[in-house]
Scaffold this motif. Structure first.
Motif, PDB file in Angstrom:
ATOM      1  N   ALA A 252       0.811  -1.223   0.000  1.00 20.89           N
ATOM      2  CA  ALA A 252       0.000   0.000   0.000  1.00 20.89           C
ATOM      3  C   ALA A 252       0.845   1.275   0.000  1.00 20.89           C
ATOM      4  O   ALA A 252       0.305   2.375   0.042  1.00 20.89           O
ATOM      5  N   GLY A 253       2.163   1.133  -0.035  1.00 16.29           N
ATOM      6  CA  GLY A 253       3.024   2.317  -0.066  1.00 16.29           C
ATOM      7  C   GLY A 253       3.199   2.980   1.287  1.00 16.29           C
ATOM      8  O   GLY A 253       3.609   4.137   1.360  1.00 16.29           O
ATOM      9  N   MET A 254       2.917   2.270   2.360  1.00 16.77           N
ATOM     10  CA  MET A 254       3.035   2.836   3.704  1.00 16.77           C
ATOM     11  C   MET A 254       4.478   2.824   4.214  1.00 16.77           C
ATOM     12  O   MET A 254       4.813   3.539   5.149  1.00 16.77           O
ATOM     13  N   VAL A 255       5.312   1.971   3.621  1.00 15.02           N
ATOM     14  CA  VAL A 255       6.733   1.890   3.963  1.00 15.02           C
ATOM     15  C   VAL A 255       7.526   1.917   2.657  1.00 15.02           C
ATOM     16  O   VAL A 255       6.955   1.789   1.574  1.00 15.02           O
ATOM     17  N   ILE A 256       8.841   2.057   2.759  1.00  9.46           N
ATOM     18  CA  ILE A 256       9.659   2.073   1.537  1.00  9.46           C
ATOM     19  C   ILE A 256       9.538   0.746   0.794  1.00  9.46           C
ATOM     20  O   ILE A 256       9.274  -0.292   1.388  1.00  9.46           O
ATOM     21  N   LYS A 257       9.736   0.809  -0.523  1.00 10.94           N
ATOM     22  CA  LYS A 257       9.538  -0.373  -1.391  1.00 10.94           C
ATOM     23  C   LYS A 257      10.310  -1.596  -0.934  1.00 10.94           C
ATOM     24  O   LYS A 257       9.790  -2.706  -0.917  1.00 10.94           O
ATOM     25  N   GLY A 258      11.575  -1.423  -0.611  1.00  8.36           N
ATOM     26  CA  GLY A 258      12.412  -2.556  -0.235  1.00  8.36           C
ATOM     27  C   GLY A 258      11.966  -3.231   1.048  1.00  8.36           C
ATOM     28  O   GLY A 258      12.111  -4.442   1.207  1.00  8.36           O
ATOM     29  N   PHE A 259      11.419  -2.461   1.967  1.00 12.31           N
ATOM     30  CA  PHE A 259      10.902  -3.026   3.220  1.00 12.31           C
ATOM     31  C   PHE A 259       9.613  -3.776   2.920  1.00 12.31           C
ATOM     32  O   PHE A 259       9.393  -4.890   3.392  1.00 12.31           O
ATOM     33  N   ASP A 260       8.763  -3.147   2.110  1.00  7.20           N
ATOM     34  CA  ASP A 260       7.483  -3.740   1.687  1.00  7.20           C
ATOM     35  C   ASP A 260       7.702  -5.117   1.059  1.00  7.20           C
ATOM     36  O   ASP A 260       7.105  -6.108   1.471  1.00  7.20           O
ATOM     37  N   SER A 261       8.580  -5.181   0.065  1.00 10.43           N
ATOM     38  CA  SER A 261       8.819  -6.457  -0.612  1.00 10.43           C
ATOM     39  C   SER A 261       9.605  -7.426   0.264  1.00 10.43           C
ATOM     40  O   SER A 261       9.519  -8.642   0.083  1.00 10.43           O
ATOM     41  N   GLY A 262      10.343  -6.892   1.242  1.00 11.69           N
ATOM     42  CA  GLY A 262      11.142  -7.736   2.123  1.00 11.69           C
ATOM     43  C   GLY A 262      10.333  -8.649   3.020  1.00 11.69           C
ATOM     44  O   GLY A 262      10.822  -9.696   3.449  1.00 11.69           O
ATOM     45  N   VAL A 263       9.090  -8.287   3.310  1.00 15.95           N
ATOM     46  CA  VAL A 263       8.266  -9.120   4.201  1.00 15.95           C
ATOM     47  C   VAL A 263       7.458 -10.169   3.443  1.00 15.95           C
ATOM     48  O   VAL A 263       6.897 -11.081   4.061  1.00 15.95           O
ATOM     49  N   LEU A 264       7.406 -10.062   2.109  1.00 17.37           N
ATOM     50  CA  LEU A 264       6.633 -11.034   1.325  1.00 17.37           C
ATOM     51  C   LEU A 264       7.152 -12.447   1.572  1.00 17.37           C
ATOM     52  O   LEU A 264       8.360 -12.670   1.692  1.00 17.37           O
ATOM     53  N   GLU A 265       6.241 -13.391   1.661  1.00 19.94           N
ATOM     54  CA  GLU A 265       6.543 -14.817   1.856  1.00 19.94           C
ATOM     55  C   GLU A 265       7.009 -15.168   3.273  1.00 19.94           C
ATOM     56  O   GLU A 265       7.298 -16.323   3.552  1.00 19.94           O
ATOM     57  N   MET A 266       7.112 -14.178   4.170  1.00 21.07           N
ATOM     58  CA  MET A 266       7.484 -14.495   5.557  1.00 21.07           C
ATOM     59  C   MET A 266       6.306 -15.151   6.263  1.00 21.07           C
ATOM     60  O   MET A 266       5.151 -14.927   5.896  1.00 21.07           O
TER      61      MET A 266
ATOM     62  N   VAL B 168      17.282  -7.903   5.507  1.00 22.47           N
ATOM     63  CA  VAL B 168      17.035  -7.432   4.150  1.00 22.47           C
ATOM     64  C   VAL B 168      17.963  -6.256   3.870  1.00 22.47           C
ATOM     65  O   VAL B 168      18.004  -5.302   4.637  1.00 22.47           O
ATOM     66  N   GLN B 169      18.719  -6.339   2.778  1.00 22.64           N
ATOM     67  CA  GLN B 169      19.569  -5.236   2.346  1.00 22.64           C
ATOM     68  C   GLN B 169      18.818  -4.506   1.238  1.00 22.64           C
ATOM     69  O   GLN B 169      18.433  -5.111   0.239  1.00 22.64           O
ATOM     70  N   ILE B 170      18.585  -3.211   1.451  1.00 22.40           N
ATOM     71  CA  ILE B 170      17.745  -2.433   0.540  1.00 22.40           C
ATOM     72  C   ILE B 170      18.598  -1.408  -0.213  1.00 22.40           C
ATOM     73  O   ILE B 170      19.180  -0.513   0.398  1.00 22.40           O
ATOM     74  N   PRO B 171      18.665  -1.538  -1.553  1.00 24.31           N
ATOM     75  CA  PRO B 171      19.449  -0.570  -2.336  1.00 24.31           C
ATOM     76  C   PRO B 171      18.784   0.806  -2.320  1.00 24.31           C
ATOM     77  O   PRO B 171      17.590   0.938  -2.045  1.00 24.31           O
ATOM     78  N   VAL B 172      19.576   1.808  -2.631  1.00 28.45           N
ATOM     79  CA  VAL B 172      19.130   3.209  -2.602  1.00 28.45           C
ATOM     80  C   VAL B 172      17.803   3.407  -3.343  1.00 28.45           C
ATOM     81  O   VAL B 172      16.894   4.065  -2.832  1.00 28.45           O
ATOM     82  N   ASP B 173      17.661   2.811  -4.539  1.00 30.53           N
ATOM     83  CA  ASP B 173      16.458   3.046  -5.340  1.00 30.53           C
ATOM     84  C   ASP B 173      15.214   2.370  -4.770  1.00 30.53           C
ATOM     85  O   ASP B 173      14.095   2.687  -5.172  1.00 30.53           O
ATOM     86  N   GLN B 174      15.370   1.455  -3.812  1.00 31.58           N
ATOM     87  CA  GLN B 174      14.228   0.814  -3.152  1.00 31.58           C
ATOM     88  C   GLN B 174      14.028   1.388  -1.748  1.00 31.58           C
ATOM     89  O   GLN B 174      13.168   0.932  -1.001  1.00 31.58           O
ATOM     90  N   ALA B 175      14.856   2.392  -1.385  1.00 27.13           N
ATOM     91  CA  ALA B 175      14.776   3.030  -0.075  1.00 27.13           C
ATOM     92  C   ALA B 175      14.251   4.460  -0.269  1.00 27.13           C
ATOM     93  O   ALA B 175      13.124   4.648  -0.710  1.00 27.13           O
ATOM     94  N   TYR B 176      15.085   5.460  -0.009  1.00 24.92           N
ATOM     95  CA  TYR B 176      14.653   6.855  -0.134  1.00 24.92           C
ATOM     96  C   TYR B 176      15.190   7.531  -1.386  1.00 24.92           C
ATOM     97  O   TYR B 176      15.077   8.746  -1.542  1.00 24.92           O
ATOM     98  N   GLY B 177      15.787   6.733  -2.278  1.00 20.37           N
ATOM     99  CA  GLY B 177      16.276   7.265  -3.538  1.00 20.37           C
ATOM    100  C   GLY B 177      17.608   7.979  -3.389  1.00 20.37           C
ATOM    101  O   GLY B 177      18.109   8.179  -2.289  1.00 20.37           O
ATOM    102  N   PRO B 178      18.182   8.382  -4.526  1.00 17.18           N
ATOM    103  CA  PRO B 178      19.458   9.104  -4.489  1.00 17.18           C
ATOM    104  C   PRO B 178      19.243  10.534  -4.008  1.00 17.18           C
ATOM    105  O   PRO B 178      18.119  11.050  -4.033  1.00 17.18           O
ATOM    106  N   LYS B 179      20.328  11.150  -3.560  1.00 15.58           N
ATOM    107  CA  LYS B 179      20.245  12.573  -3.196  1.00 15.58           C
ATOM    108  C   LYS B 179      19.923  13.362  -4.460  1.00 15.58           C
ATOM    109  O   LYS B 179      20.423  13.067  -5.533  1.00 15.58           O
ATOM    110  N   ASN B 180      19.051  14.346  -4.320  1.00 14.44           N
ATOM    111  CA  ASN B 180      18.631  15.180  -5.433  1.00 14.44           C
ATOM    112  C   ASN B 180      19.247  16.567  -5.255  1.00 14.44           C
ATOM    113  O   ASN B 180      18.900  17.294  -4.318  1.00 14.44           O
ATOM    114  N   ASP B 181      20.164  16.932  -6.155  1.00 16.66           N
ATOM    115  CA  ASP B 181      20.842  18.232  -6.061  1.00 16.66           C
ATOM    116  C   ASP B 181      19.872  19.410  -6.140  1.00 16.66           C
ATOM    117  O   ASP B 181      20.176  20.494  -5.647  1.00 16.66           O
ATOM    118  N   GLU B 182      18.707  19.199  -6.751  1.00 17.59           N
ATOM    119  CA  GLU B 182      17.720  20.274  -6.855  1.00 17.59           C
ATOM    120  C   GLU B 182      17.097  20.607  -5.501  1.00 17.59           C
ATOM    121  O   GLU B 182      16.451  21.641  -5.351  1.00 17.59           O
TER     122      GLU B 182
END
Length: 142
Positions: free
Chosen positions: A39-53, A61-75
């Motif tokens: 439902a998008g209540m937690v970061i993607k990597g955490f969400d998918s990390g609980v599947l099948e438990m 669970v090791q969550i890469p940047v793009d499945q966590a809070y994303g890369p730093k945005n210079d803007e």
């Protein structure tokens, strides 16, 4: 035994840390975190990390940047004139402040640098650009 699937509401205990081992959050001493999977209540990597438990399962669970809070945005890093800062506020590197945009939305920023005429403010999420590691224990499928 029932396993977690998308749409389930689950309760988990967790310990979140950075790759250098430092803890940034934990449910220790608190009620388990409850959320609906997918439902998008937690970061993607955490969400998918609980599947099948299954209840009682523990995993890391090791969550890469793009499945966590994303890369730093210079803007989201901006120079702000010191003249626009209230005179009683003395900005220091690391200080957390609140700003508002033209629509009146309030958002947090962190002082990244202090110059003679301006202050550099960073509106990125504090964990942006970080790979995250979570130890997760499934307590309940509600």
């Amino acid at each position: 035994m029932q396993t977690v699937k998308t749409g389930d509401t689950v309760r988990v205990h967790y310990h979140g840390r950075l790759t250098n081992g430092s803890t940034f959050d934990s449910s220790e001493g608190r009620d388990p975190l409850e959320f609906q999977v997918g439902a998008g209540m937690v970061i993607k990597g955490f969400d998918s990390g609980v599947l099948e438990m299954q209840v009682g399962d523990k995993k890391t669970v090791q969550i890469p940047v793009d499945q966590a809070y994303g890369p730093k945005n210079d803007e989201l890093i901006m120079e702000f004139p010191k003249a626009n800062i209230p005179p009683d506020l003395k900005p220091e590197v690391g200080m957390e402040l609140q700003m508002s945009n033209a629509q009146g939305q309030v958002f947090p920023v962190k002082v990244a640098a202090v110059g003679n005429e301006s202050v550099t403010l960073d509106a990125n999420h504090p964990l942006a650009g970080e790979e995250l590691i979570f130890d997760i224990e499934l307590v309940e499928i509600v």
